[in-house]
Design an enzyme around this catalytic site. Structure first.
Site, PDB file in Angstrom:
ATOM      1  N   TYR A 138       0.819  -1.210   0.000  1.00  0.00           N
ATOM      2  CA  TYR A 138       0.000   0.000   0.000  1.00  0.00           C
ATOM      3  C   TYR A 138       0.858   1.267   0.000  1.00  0.00           C
ATOM      4  CZ  TYR A 138      -4.733  -1.831   0.757  1.00  0.00           C
ATOM      5  OH  TYR A 138      -5.957  -2.420   0.614  1.00  0.00           O
ATOM      6  N   LYS A 188       3.056 -15.244   2.751  1.00  0.00           N
ATOM      7  CA  LYS A 188       3.258 -15.921   1.467  1.00  0.00           C
ATOM      8  C   LYS A 188       4.754 -16.184   1.359  1.00  0.00           C
ATOM      9  CE  LYS A 188       1.919 -17.403  -2.625  1.00  0.00           C
ATOM     10  NZ  LYS A 188       1.062 -18.605  -2.827  1.00  0.00           N
ATOM     11  N   ASP A 220      -3.011 -18.068   0.425  1.00  0.00           N
ATOM     12  CA  ASP A 220      -3.965 -18.735  -0.470  1.00  0.00           C
ATOM     13  C   ASP A 220      -4.703 -19.853   0.269  1.00  0.00           C
ATOM     14  OD1 ASP A 220      -1.509 -20.046  -0.360  1.00  0.00           O
ATOM     15  OD2 ASP A 220      -1.475 -20.615  -2.473  1.00  0.00           O
ATOM     16  N   ASP A 244      -6.624  -6.918   3.931  1.00  0.00           N
ATOM     17  CA  ASP A 244      -7.717  -6.262   3.200  1.00  0.00           C
ATOM     18  C   ASP A 244      -8.589  -7.318   2.539  1.00  0.00           C
ATOM     19  OD1 ASP A 244      -9.166  -4.144   1.908  1.00  0.00           O
ATOM     20  OD2 ASP A 244      -8.038  -4.582   0.076  1.00  0.00           O
ATOM     21  N   ASP A 248     -12.575  -8.938   3.817  1.00  0.00           N
ATOM     22  CA  ASP A 248     -13.791  -8.916   2.994  1.00  0.00           C
ATOM     23  C   ASP A 248     -14.354 -10.332   2.871  1.00  0.00           C
ATOM     24  OD1 ASP A 248     -13.591  -6.150   2.407  1.00  0.00           O
ATOM     25  OD2 ASP A 248     -14.261  -6.490   0.349  1.00  0.00           O
TER      26      ASP A 248
END
Ligand code: IPM
Ligand code: MG
Length: 356
Positions: A138, A188, A220, A244, A248
């Site tokens: 970001y 990751k 993942d 983020d 969601d």
């Protein structure tokens, strides 16, 4: 107590209005709360040509907490990036060092069948996602798009310093200590060095919290596990970008993104409180939006910034009471039923709070 009210765009003003209704009930009972409004996001751009005017930032710096609606809308999508409404929330997080973002995904028993997942998968779910907010891809430099068509190049940089990683991991461990004592750190590391560093630091810190069971998961796999068996999680701690996306995803376990509150805390308990959903321009101004994520964000404000568990739990109980009465905004209503409006839902929560 001084609270900055930043309604923002789209459904922001209408959901914040319902949170203020709750504040008024508390004021009526003698609680001293000062509030002050300021423009932010597209609304601030329209008025001042700047999504985060200095005056707004100043108010936030002077306040103990911020109630933030939502920012953004299609009419701003073609503006230069530093004029876009999203710049306001990103700027506030960075400027005020609101680095620890707590996003609880809780399934209220009344809503166990509102999720698109089977009730037996989600009922009783209670997880906390701890997302870092001031680093990662970001904010990393360099970033941009260079070159000429048809050979342009786009690039962003995943960037985390060791102190940034340490402090958010400590937040994760401390929150796990106060809950089910299970912490899953998501990275990751099989591909990205930055997140290998993240995992190494998590391992280093773990001995300081011997009562917390630390595990690691690749992002993942985590995305898959969240829909396969979400109740395996207690606290998830992760970086800005993964957090983020995963939050969601987790919101839909609860039935609707309109239910998920959040707290963004600095190192001193000051915080910005906002629903995780956006400005929903498609339904703005129609009285259809679910105000519960905003109201539950305010409950988090009383818990985390003002250390008032009684009020926090009282607001949460009032939300459950409104749901138990059968009130449902369109996002959580069963097909064929007549949904409650934003104001009806807010009024029901306020009435329930008042009567207790
Ligand atoms: C969120 C939002 C923001 C983010 C946007 C509006 C910049 O999606 O709070 O999750 O990406 O952090
Ligand atoms: Mg998001």
């Amino acid at each position: 107590m001084k609270i900055a009210l930043l309604a923002g765009d789209g459904i922001g003003p209408e959901i914040l209005r319902e949170a203020v209704r709750i504040l008024d009930v508390l004021r009526g009972e003698g609680l001293k709360i000062e509030t002050e409004e300021a423009l932010v996001g597209g609304a601030a751009y329209d008025a001042h040509g700047d999504p985060l005017p200095a005056k707004t930032l100043e108010l936030v710096k002077q306040s103990d907490a911020v109630l933030f609606g939502a920012v953004g809308g299609p009419k701003y999508d073609t503006l230069a990036r530093d004029k876009r409404p999203e710049k306001a929330i990103l700027g506030l997080r960075k400027e005020c060092d609101f680095f620890a973002n707590l996003r609880p995904a809780t399934v209220f028993p009344e809503l166990a069948d509102a999720s698109t997942l089977k009730p037996e998968v989600v009922s009783g779910l209670d997880i906390m996602i701890v997302r870092e907010l001031t680093g990662d891809i970001y904010f990393g430099q360099p970033r941009g798009v260079t070159g000429e068509k048809p050979n342009r190049v786009g690039f962003n940089t995943m960037h985390y310093t060791e102190p940034q990683i340490r402090r958010i991991l400590h937040s994760g461990f401390r929150i796990a200590m106060a809950r089910g004592r299970k912490l899953c750190s998501v990275d990751k590391m099989n591909v990205l060095e930055t997140t290998q560093l993240w995992r190494d630091i998590a391992e280093e810190i773990a001995p300081e919290y011997p009562e917390v069971a630390l595990s690691h998961m690749l992002v993942d796999n985590c995305a898959m596990q969240l829909v396969r068996n979400p109740r395996q999680f207690d606290v998830i701690v992760t970086g800005n970008m993964f957090g983020d996306i995963l939050s969601d995803e987790a919101s839909m376990l609860t039935g609707s993104i309109g239910m998920l509150p959040s707290a963004s805390l600095d190192g001193n308990g000051k915080g910005l409180y906002e629903p995780i959903h956006g400005s929903a321009p498609d339904i703005a101004g129609q009285g259809k939006a679910n105000p519960l994520a905003m109201i539950l964000s305010m409950a988090m404000m009383f818990r985390y910034t003002f250390g008032n568990e009684e009020i926090a739990a009282g607001i949460e109980k009032a939300v459950r009471a409104a749901l138990a009465q059968g009130l449902r905004t369109a996002d959580i209503a069963a097909q064929g039923t007549r949904p409650a409006s934003t104001a009806q839902m807010g009024a029901a929560v306020a009435a329930s709070l008042q009567s207790h």
